[in-house]
Design a protein around this motif. Structure first.
Motif, PDB file in Angstrom:
ATOM      1  N   ARG A 101     -16.148  60.326 -12.396  1.00 57.66           N
ATOM      2  CA  ARG A 101     -15.899  60.393 -13.804  1.00 57.66           C
ATOM      3  C   ARG A 101     -15.424  61.836 -14.279  1.00 57.66           C
ATOM      4  O   ARG A 101     -14.575  61.934 -14.983  1.00 57.66           O
ATOM      5  N   PHE A 102     -15.448  62.733 -13.164  1.00 57.49           N
ATOM      6  CA  PHE A 102     -15.038  64.088 -13.482  1.00 57.49           C
ATOM      7  C   PHE A 102     -13.592  64.378 -12.779  1.00 57.49           C
ATOM      8  O   PHE A 102     -13.070  65.283 -12.986  1.00 57.49           O
ATOM      9  N   ALA A 103     -13.484  63.601 -12.096  1.00 56.34           N
ATOM     10  CA  ALA A 103     -12.307  63.710 -10.937  1.00 56.34           C
ATOM     11  C   ALA A 103     -10.936  62.897 -11.603  1.00 56.34           C
ATOM     12  O   ALA A 103      -9.906  62.906 -10.925  1.00 56.34           O
ATOM     13  N   THR A 104     -10.815  62.295 -12.656  1.00 53.90           N
ATOM     14  CA  THR A 104      -9.774  61.555 -13.179  1.00 53.90           C
ATOM     15  C   THR A 104      -9.710  61.493 -14.707  1.00 53.90           C
ATOM     16  O   THR A 104     -10.811  61.684 -15.346  1.00 53.90           O
ATOM     17  N   THR A 105      -8.656  61.161 -15.145  1.00 52.80           N
ATOM     18  CA  THR A 105      -8.362  60.880 -16.381  1.00 52.80           C
ATOM     19  C   THR A 105      -8.391  59.346 -16.652  1.00 52.80           C
ATOM     20  O   THR A 105      -8.200  58.457 -15.566  1.00 52.80           O
ATOM     21  N   PRO A 107      -7.104  55.575 -18.009  1.00 61.04           N
ATOM     22  CA  PRO A 107      -7.672  54.845 -16.776  1.00 61.04           C
ATOM     23  C   PRO A 107      -7.174  55.297 -15.411  1.00 61.04           C
ATOM     24  O   PRO A 107      -6.095  55.432 -15.234  1.00 61.04           O
ATOM     25  N   PRO A 108      -8.132  55.364 -14.497  1.00 60.20           N
ATOM     26  CA  PRO A 108      -7.811  55.666 -13.032  1.00 60.20           C
ATOM     27  C   PRO A 108      -7.114  54.120 -12.512  1.00 60.20           C
ATOM     28  O   PRO A 108      -7.776  53.363 -12.144  1.00 60.20           O
ATOM     29  N   SER A 109      -5.896  54.302 -12.352  1.00 61.39           N
ATOM     30  CA  SER A 109      -5.095  53.229 -11.605  1.00 61.39           C
ATOM     31  C   SER A 109      -4.510  53.420 -10.421  1.00 61.39           C
ATOM     32  O   SER A 109      -4.177  52.541  -9.693  1.00 61.39           O
ATOM     33  N   ARG A 110      -4.640  54.725  -9.839  1.00 56.41           N
ATOM     34  CA  ARG A 110      -4.157  55.114  -8.703  1.00 56.41           C
ATOM     35  C   ARG A 110      -5.012  54.958  -7.449  1.00 56.41           C
ATOM     36  O   ARG A 110      -6.165  55.558  -7.630  1.00 56.41           O
ATOM     37  N   ALA A 111      -4.814  54.380  -6.521  1.00 54.70           N
ATOM     38  CA  ALA A 111      -5.669  54.374  -5.168  1.00 54.70           C
ATOM     39  C   ALA A 111      -6.231  55.933  -4.710  1.00 54.70           C
ATOM     40  O   ALA A 111      -7.497  56.026  -4.434  1.00 54.70           O
ATOM     41  N   ALA A 112      -5.361  56.650  -4.874  1.00 58.57           N
ATOM     42  CA  ALA A 112      -5.682  58.115  -4.348  1.00 58.57           C
ATOM     43  C   ALA A 112      -6.811  58.482  -5.292  1.00 58.57           C
ATOM     44  O   ALA A 112      -7.452  59.509  -4.789  1.00 58.57           O
ATOM     45  N   THR A 113      -7.072  58.095  -6.572  1.00 58.57           N
ATOM     46  CA  THR A 113      -8.075  58.771  -7.320  1.00 58.57           C
ATOM     47  C   THR A 113      -9.343  58.221  -6.859  1.00 58.57           C
ATOM     48  O   THR A 113     -10.397  58.894  -7.169  1.00 58.57           O
ATOM     49  N   TYR A 114      -9.542  57.309  -6.063  1.00 62.38           N
ATOM     50  CA  TYR A 114     -10.873  56.750  -5.656  1.00 62.38           C
ATOM     51  C   TYR A 114     -11.020  57.389  -4.592  1.00 62.38           C
ATOM     52  O   TYR A 114     -10.529  57.195  -3.533  1.00 62.38           O
ATOM     53  N   TYR A 115     -12.397  57.742  -4.297  1.00 64.14           N
ATOM     54  CA  TYR A 115     -12.846  58.532  -3.193  1.00 64.14           C
ATOM     55  C   TYR A 115     -13.725  57.502  -2.261  1.00 64.14           C
ATOM     56  O   TYR A 115     -13.729  57.600  -1.084  1.00 64.14           O
ATOM     57  N   TYR A 116     -14.407  56.624  -2.958  1.00 67.77           N
ATOM     58  CA  TYR A 116     -15.129  55.669  -2.174  1.00 67.77           C
ATOM     59  C   TYR A 116     -14.610  54.224  -2.135  1.00 67.77           C
ATOM     60  O   TYR A 116     -14.314  53.800  -3.189  1.00 67.77           O
ATOM     61  N   TRP A 117     -14.747  53.444  -0.994  1.00 67.02           N
ATOM     62  CA  TRP A 117     -14.223  52.174  -0.890  1.00 67.02           C
ATOM     63  C   TRP A 117     -15.036  51.598  -0.197  1.00 67.02           C
ATOM     64  O   TRP A 117     -15.781  51.936   0.631  1.00 67.02           O
ATOM     65  N   GLY A 118     -15.062  50.199  -0.739  1.00 68.02           N
ATOM     66  CA  GLY A 118     -15.886  49.079   0.325  1.00 68.02           C
ATOM     67  C   GLY A 118     -15.039  48.663   1.211  1.00 68.02           C
ATOM     68  O   GLY A 118     -13.822  49.160   1.640  1.00 68.02           O
ATOM     69  N   GLN A 119     -15.388  47.805   2.143  1.00 69.79           N
ATOM     70  CA  GLN A 119     -14.661  47.082   3.397  1.00 69.79           C
ATOM     71  C   GLN A 119     -13.858  46.027   3.015  1.00 69.79           C
ATOM     72  O   GLN A 119     -13.162  45.759   3.873  1.00 69.79           O
ATOM     73  N   GLY A 120     -13.999  45.438   1.437  1.00 69.01           N
ATOM     74  CA  GLY A 120     -13.047  44.435   1.521  1.00 69.01           C
ATOM     75  C   GLY A 120     -13.531  43.004   1.666  1.00 69.01           C
ATOM     76  O   GLY A 120     -14.598  42.806   2.359  1.00 69.01           O
ATOM     77  N   THR A 121     -13.229  41.993   0.801  1.00 68.32           N
ATOM     78  CA  THR A 121     -13.411  40.849   1.064  1.00 68.32           C
ATOM     79  C   THR A 121     -12.227  39.855   0.765  1.00 68.32           C
ATOM     80  O   THR A 121     -11.738  40.018   0.050  1.00 68.32           O
ATOM     81  N   GLN A 122     -12.142  38.811   1.614  1.00 66.27           N
ATOM     82  CA  GLN A 122     -10.988  38.120   1.876  1.00 66.27           C
ATOM     83  C   GLN A 122     -10.995  37.013   0.678  1.00 66.27           C
ATOM     84  O   GLN A 122     -11.990  36.266   0.349  1.00 66.27           O
ATOM     85  N   VAL A 123      -9.931  36.721  -0.139  1.00 68.27           N
ATOM     86  CA  VAL A 123      -9.675  35.754  -1.150  1.00 68.27           C
ATOM     87  C   VAL A 123      -8.459  34.873  -0.869  1.00 68.27           C
ATOM     88  O   VAL A 123      -7.654  35.534  -0.581  1.00 68.27           O
TER      89      VAL A 123
END
Length: 127
Positions: A101-105, A107-123
């Motif tokens: 919450r302190f690292a972004t304005t 809405p955060p829409s850029r991937a570089a804004t996100y520090y933590y990621w999950g492993q993903g799920t296939q659709v």
């Protein structure tokens, strides 16, 4: 550290629905805006939408508006992506991600804004 684990992906027919979940553990869940991204084979990772840390606000990519809904249950440390009216072009690996919450304005829409990621799920959406 925040650990994110997605689930709920699978195979759907065009016009169908899937509900993806992302369970978080580690640091205080309400410190993070939670986003969903997707990546199709041979394409760049694409922003889908984001929900604010307390769930009061959401923001969606044009491709998701009217079909996808993001919600969160802070008591369960879980964020959801409800996907409706699925199309074959929605086929991708879907990732949830956490933005401090302190690292972004907003809405955060850029991937570089996100520090933590999950492993993903296939659709996979069949025509």
């Amino acid at each position: 550290q925040v650990q994110l684990v997605e689930s709920g992906g699978g195979l759907a027919q065009a016009g169908g629905s899937l509900r993806l979940s992302c369970a978080a553990s580690g640091r205080t869940f309400t410190n993070y805006h939670m986003g969903w991204f997707r990546q199709a084979p041979g394409k760049e990772r694409e922003f889908v939408g984001v929900i604010s840390r307390l769930g009061a606000s959401t923001f969606y990519a044009e491709s998701a508006k009217g079909r996808f809904t993001i919600s969160r249950d802070n008591a369960k440390n879980t964020v959801y992506l409800q996907t409706n009216s699925l199309k074959p072009e929605d086929t991708a690996v879907y990732y949830c991600a956490a933005a401090d919450r302190f690292a972004t304005t907003w809405p955060p829409s850029r991937a570089a804004t996100y520090y933590y990621w999950g492993q993903g799920t296939q659709v996979t959406v069949s025509a």
